[in-house]
Structure formats: C-alpha cells, structure tokens
Write a protein that holds these residues in place. Structure first.
Motif, short mmCIF file in Angstrom:
data_model
loop_
_atom_site.label_atom_id
_atom_site.label_comp_id
_atom_site.label_asym_id
_atom_site.label_seq_id
_atom_site.Cartn_x
_atom_site.Cartn_y
_atom_site.Cartn_z
N ARG A 352 0.83 -1.21 0.06
CA ARG A 352 -0.04 0.15 0.00
C ARG A 352 0.93 1.13 -0.10
NH1 ARG A 352 -3.94 -2.13 4.99
NH2 ARG A 352 -4.84 -3.97 3.71
N PRO A 353 0.34 2.24 -0.87
CA PRO A 353 1.10 3.73 -0.70
C PRO A 353 1.35 4.08 0.87
CG PRO A 353 -0.45 3.67 -2.39
CD PRO A 353 -0.78 2.39 -1.24
N GLY A 354 2.41 4.74 1.09
CA GLY A 354 2.67 5.24 2.53
C GLY A 354 3.14 4.41 3.37
N GLU A 355 3.51 3.30 3.01
CA GLU A 355 3.97 2.16 4.22
C GLU A 355 5.43 2.14 3.38
OE1 GLU A 355 0.58 -0.99 5.29
OE2 GLU A 355 1.71 -1.26 3.31
N ALA A 356 6.35 1.82 4.56
CA ALA A 356 7.85 1.45 4.11
C ALA A 356 7.87 0.01 4.15
CB ALA A 356 8.51 2.14 5.35
N LEU A 357 8.30 -0.28 3.05
CA LEU A 357 8.06 -1.98 2.73
C LEU A 357 9.76 -2.39 2.98
CD1 LEU A 357 6.88 -4.51 1.72
CD2 LEU A 357 7.71 -3.85 -0.59
N VAL A 358 9.74 -3.59 3.94
CA VAL A 358 10.75 -4.36 3.95
C VAL A 358 10.51 -5.68 3.61
CG1 VAL A 358 12.18 -5.25 6.05
CG2 VAL A 358 11.48 -2.69 6.03
N VAL A 359 11.55 -6.51 3.26
CA VAL A 359 11.37 -7.75 2.66
C VAL A 359 12.12 -8.64 3.52
CG1 VAL A 359 11.49 -9.77 1.14
CG2 VAL A 359 10.09 -7.46 0.66
N ASN A 360 11.90 -9.85 4.41
CA ASN A 360 12.79 -10.66 5.10
C ASN A 360 12.94 -11.93 4.60
OD1 ASN A 360 14.51 -11.19 7.20
ND2 ASN A 360 12.90 -12.45 7.99
N PHE A 361 14.13 -12.30 4.26
CA PHE A 361 14.42 -13.72 3.75
C PHE A 361 15.45 -14.41 4.45
CE2 PHE A 361 13.88 -11.73 -0.66
CZ PHE A 361 12.80 -12.41 -1.04
N ALA A 362 14.91 -14.95 5.75
CA ALA A 362 15.71 -15.75 6.66
C ALA A 362 15.81 -17.09 6.45
CB ALA A 362 15.22 -15.50 7.92
N PHE A 363 16.67 -17.68 5.99
CA PHE A 363 16.89 -19.11 5.66
C PHE A 363 15.70 -19.57 4.90
CE2 PHE A 363 18.62 -18.31 9.99
CZ PHE A 363 20.12 -18.75 9.76
N GLN A 364 15.51 -18.97 3.76
CA GLN A 364 14.26 -19.31 2.76
C GLN A 364 14.89 -19.44 1.05
OE1 GLN A 364 12.75 -17.44 0.44
NE2 GLN A 364 11.15 -19.10 -0.08
N LEU A 365 15.82 -18.49 1.17
CA LEU A 365 16.04 -18.36 -0.47
C LEU A 365 16.82 -19.82 -1.02
CD1 LEU A 365 17.32 -14.69 -0.85
CD2 LEU A 365 15.44 -15.77 -2.04
N HIS A 366 17.33 -20.36 -0.12
CA HIS A 366 18.27 -21.50 -0.48
C HIS A 366 17.07 -22.78 -1.14
CE1 HIS A 366 17.76 -22.82 3.77
NE2 HIS A 366 17.64 -24.00 3.40
N HIS A 367 15.90 -22.51 -0.60
CA HIS A 367 15.05 -23.74 -1.18
C HIS A 367 14.44 -23.32 -2.48
CE1 HIS A 367 14.25 -24.58 3.51
NE2 HIS A 367 15.24 -25.49 2.99
N MET A 368 14.72 -22.10 -3.07
CA MET A 368 14.14 -21.59 -4.41
C MET A 368 15.21 -22.55 -5.55
SD MET A 368 11.64 -20.17 -3.80
CE MET A 368 11.03 -19.51 -5.07
N PRO A 369 14.54 -23.22 -6.30
CA PRO A 369 15.58 -23.72 -7.44
C PRO A 369 15.93 -22.61 -8.52
CG PRO A 369 13.17 -24.93 -7.21
CD PRO A 369 13.24 -23.65 -6.32
N ASP A 370 17.30 -22.80 -8.50
CA ASP A 370 17.73 -21.81 -9.40
C ASP A 370 17.93 -22.62 -10.89
OD1 ASP A 370 20.04 -23.77 -9.13
OD2 ASP A 370 21.47 -22.00 -8.66
#
Length: 528
Positions: A352-370
């Motif tokens: 939503r507009p007006g919100e500061a967006l933060v994305v957290n990847f904690a021990f997750q990205l390695h599960h995504m196939p590359d």
C-alpha cells in the motif's frame, strides 16, 4: 535519539533466551546460555522433547547392506529401487520416476556451465576468514589417494572412511561402498563426540544415495516428517542455543529496526515465516522504542500443505502475534498468504502507498530452485519480483556453504566440514547427554545432511550458497548493499562475548559472518 538507542531493543530482546511456546505466547522454555570451559557452571535446560518422539536413527548397528552389481551403476548416477536396511527405512522415503530425456539433460548441463562462468561458482573460499590461524584447507586425511581396488577399512578413522566411501560411490563402486558403510555403522554413534555424530548421520546419507540403481532417475528422497510439534520445538532450540543462527536473526531484526526510523507505517513481507519466532522478538523490540511505535503490518507467506502448518497454520501464527502485540501496546496486523513462494504475485502481497516496505529472507532463499535445476530459475525470479516492489530494505540470512551446484564428491566434503563445525558448536552450548541436543540433530541437521548427500535434481532442496554467490545474485537483481549499522554490529559483538570465545564475528563487504573458530557458518546482509 541516536541510532544506537533505536537498534538496542532489537538486540537486547534477543538476550532473553526464553522463547514463547508453539502453543501460545506464554514464556515457558527456560533455556539459558552455557559458556565454554570446564570452570563455567552448566545450566539446566528446559526440555522440548516429546514422549512420543519418532526415532530416526538407531544407535546400534543395522543390518548389513545388500547391493546390486556395480555393472548396474555408471558414473555418479544412482537410481532408487528399495531401501537397503530397516534402519534406513525408519527415516527415509524413496520415490522414483523415469529418466529425463537426453535433450533436457543437455540443456541443464549447458545452463550449469553458463551459471558457473557468470557467477564463478567453482571458486570455493576456504580461507581462515576470522583470522584464527586455523587452516581451513582440506587436511591430509581428506586428500590421501583413494585406492578403490582394496581399502583397509579397519585401519582408517571414521572421517577417512567417509571420504573413501563417497569417492568410490562417485565412481559407481557399490560393492566397496557397501562394505565401508557396514563397517562405519559399527563405529559411529549419535550419542558420541561430534566426529562420531556427524559420521553417523552422513553414513546414512551415503547409504540412501547408494540405494539407487537401475533404470530410474533418483527423483525423490525425503526424511519422514516428525511430529510437527517436535519439529517446531527442535527448530526453536537450534535457533536459540546455536548462537550463529540466533545472531543471524538478531542482525536482520537490528537492520529492520534501523529502517523503522522516522516511519509511521511499516509493512514487512516474509516469504517463509516458519513459526513466527523472529517476530516475537521484533514486536518486543518495537514496544521498547522511544515515542509512539509505528504501525506494523506483517505479511506471512507459506505453503498451505507444509507439515509445519498442521498444528494451527498461518492464521494461528497471526493470532498469536496479534495477541502479543496487543499485550505490549504495538499496533499490529497480520496478513496471511497461503501459497507456494514460486506462485506469489505482487497483487497477493497487498502493498500500500505510504508504507515503508521491508522484505525478510531468513533461511528461505536456498530452498528456491535456480538455473542449475530449472530453466525457470525461481530463485532469481523471486528476487527480481521483490525488487519491482521498491522495498526500503531487504534482509538475507543464509548458511554460508555451497551445496547447490557442486558435484557430489566436493559437495560431500564441504558438507562434512560445515556440519562438523555446527556439531562442535552445539557441544559448547548443550551438554553431551542432552536430549534436546539429540532432538535438534535428528530432526533438523540430519534431515539437511541426508538431503544434501543423497538427493539430486529437484529433490535436493537444501541448496545453500556462499556469501559471494548471494552478493552476485542480489546485484544482478538490481539491489545495492546496505552495510549493517555499526551500532548493530557493536551490540552483537558484545553479546558474543557472553558465549564461548570460539564463536566469531566478522564484517566483510557489508555482510556479517558468524562462525565457529575459523569456519563461517551464517551470513546476514541487508540490501536496498
């Protein structure tokens, strides 16, 4: 108010080693920190173990392996038919599918070669990054020539026998590998010292890999899922008593708190919220900030079929966090997205507009196939999608080891080195006889080890990468490094001193490396 004071609650909240139970938000774990050294008082640990705990590994030797002829196996490809022993059947589940067609195999090979050239994946960093003077190069015991014709297993250490077994298995010599596995099972124990314990779990990974032969492609090997409450409790203990994991979360929370400065509304997206433990400490930290805390909206993404959701699901996690926030006076709203990460679209995240967006990847990205697994390359695709959301901050916490594109034999060696350090670090925080330690190793670490050693292709989901590889991926996705605040670093460094002096912290190219002696185990970084 200085940034030091604004970040301080995020770090200080992690001092309290007590965790909220998975059933509610009451404080009940009673964990405490154990120092290194025999002159330090040993604490009493609250037990997370369950009376109905499902046994994964027998401590006694299992039946000897029976095996197919080595003529049925070529190269390092192993095909599943059945599991070789009752012990293995206790915790492994093998499935199989037909071999992929030749054109697909050639395409994957070309993609792997291109990926290694672009991202320098063949360069493995084994230097002593913490300046301890310890040589992290492969020692003589690993580098001795392997004589596959005749190996005297009785005169070799379990460590050398493991490398011998992995070497002959990579060559397709099933008979010799089977003999070594049977001998190893007589020598190792999950109740022994770290070398014995790591050997006990890695030998089962080798046995699972060897149990593949014939006309099928090794497509699926999964550890049986333990009771969900036990699994969640074991993960809590791992993240709590192994400081390298704990400090990774602390660094991410510290960076997020710094990003809150001067913001009235903050939206955090977590693509693998797990049981939500990271946000318990974050909400506690926000409650301690001076002045009126910002309104926090948390979007949690998770696979609706995940076993970790059987005890309540995303909605229950959100309700527990909302209840905690209400008690602490924090304005908080939880938004659940029950979807596989690969299927998430920007519209599902409700930015939503007006919100500061933060994305957290904690021990997750390695599960995504590359790109080494699929031409779709879900790992980089997800990073590009997140970049399109224009976040104020992205935090990444991962295990600092390459188990992604390395061929089987070097991957085995690197996994042994990495998990040996993890097992040694657990001995510094949990007593040898601790049931909690055994549960953590069985239900968390052993599962990862078996997947890394035994599985290939899409079924190898524990695909960790080293810090430099993540840096390359983030840069190619359009992110720029955001070095951790000196205030966050100083606070974590101070807390590390309360643990064993063998735990190390080092900042390198804006990322924080948490390690055991000379071995980097966890790396945390922030991006914008």
């Amino acid at each position: 108010m200085s940034l030091l004071r604004s970040a301080e609650p995020a770090i200080a909240a992690c001092r309290n080693t007590k965790l909220y139970s998975v059933q509610g938000i009451s404080d009940s774990s009673g964990l405490s920190t154990q120092m290194c050294g025999s002159d330090k008082q040993k604490p009493v640990y609250g037990s997370y173990s369950s009376e109905s705990y499902e046994k994964y590994f027998d401590d006694s030797p299992s039946e000897e392996l029976t095996h197919p002829s080595s003529s049925e196996v070529s190269g390092s490809s192993f095909r599943p038919q059945d599991v070789p022993s009752d012990q293995l059947r206790d915790y492994l589940e093998v499935q199989s599918e037909d071999i992929l067609d030749c054109d697909t195999d050639k395409l994957k090979l070309m993609i792997q070669e291109l990926e290694r050239d672009l991202l320098a994946d063949n360069d493995v960093d084994v230097e002593d990054m913490f300046g301890t003077g310890l040589n992290m190069e492969i020692d003589g015991e690993w580098s001795n020539p392997i004589r596959t014709e005749s190996i005297d297993v009785s005169s070799r250490t379990p460590k050398q026998m493991l490398i011998d077994c992995a070497a002959v298995l990579a060559e397709g010599n099933i008979e010799v590998a089977s003999a070594i596995i049977n001998e190893l099972r007589q020598l190792v124990s999950i109740q022994g010292d770290p070398p014995q314990r790591i050997a006990a779990y890695m030998v089962e990974g080798l046995a699972a890999r060897m149990a593949a032969s014939g006309k099928y492609l090794y497509k699926a090997l999964k550890c049986k899922e333990p009771p969900s409450s036990d699994r969640l409790a074991a993960m809590q203990i791992l993240f709590e008593v192994c400081p390298c994991f704990k400090f990774g979360f602390m660094a991410a929370n510290g960076a997020i708190i710094e990003a809150f400065k001067d913001e009235k509304r903050v939206h955090i997206i977590d693509f693998d919220i797990n049981q939500g433990s990271q946000y318990i400490t974050l909400i506690q930290s926000i409650a301690k900030l001076p002045g009126k805390p910002p309104h926090l909206r948390l979007t949690g993404v998770d696979d609706p079929e995940s076993v970790q959701r059987l005890n309540g699901g995303l909605e229950m996690i959100g309700l527990r966090l909302e209840k905690l926030a209400e008690v602490l006076g924090v304005s908080f709203k939880f938004h659940a997205v029950a979807s596989r990460t690969s299927l998430v679209t920007p519209s599902m995240l409700d930015c939503r507009p007006g919100e500061a967006l933060v994305v957290n990847f904690a021990f997750q990205l390695h599960h995504m196939p590359d790109e080494s697994v699929s031409t779709i390359n879900q790992r980089d695709q997800l990073l590009r999608m997140v970049k399109s959301l224009n976040p104020k901050l992205v935090t990444v916490v991962e295990q600092d080891v390459n188990t992604n594109t390395s061929p089987f034999f070097p991957r085995f060696i690197e996994a042994y080195s990495y998990y040996s350090s993890v097992f040694e670090s657990l001995d510094a925080t949990l007593p040898r006889e601790s049931q909690d330690r055994m549960n953590v190793e069985r239900q968390c670490l052993a599962r990862d080890i078996v997947n890394i050693v035994a599985c290939e292709g899409e079924e190898r989901i524990e695909r960790y990468e080293v810090a430099g590889k993540w840096r390359a991926r983030m840069t190619m996705a359009g992110f720029t490094s955001c070095p951790m605040s000196p205030n966050v670093i100083d606070m974590i460094r101070m807390l590390i001193r309360e643990y064993c002096d063998r735990y190390k912290l080092k900042e390198d190219l804006g990322a924080l490396h948490f390690g055991w002696e000379g071995k980097s185990l966890i790396v945390a970084s922030a991006w914008r």
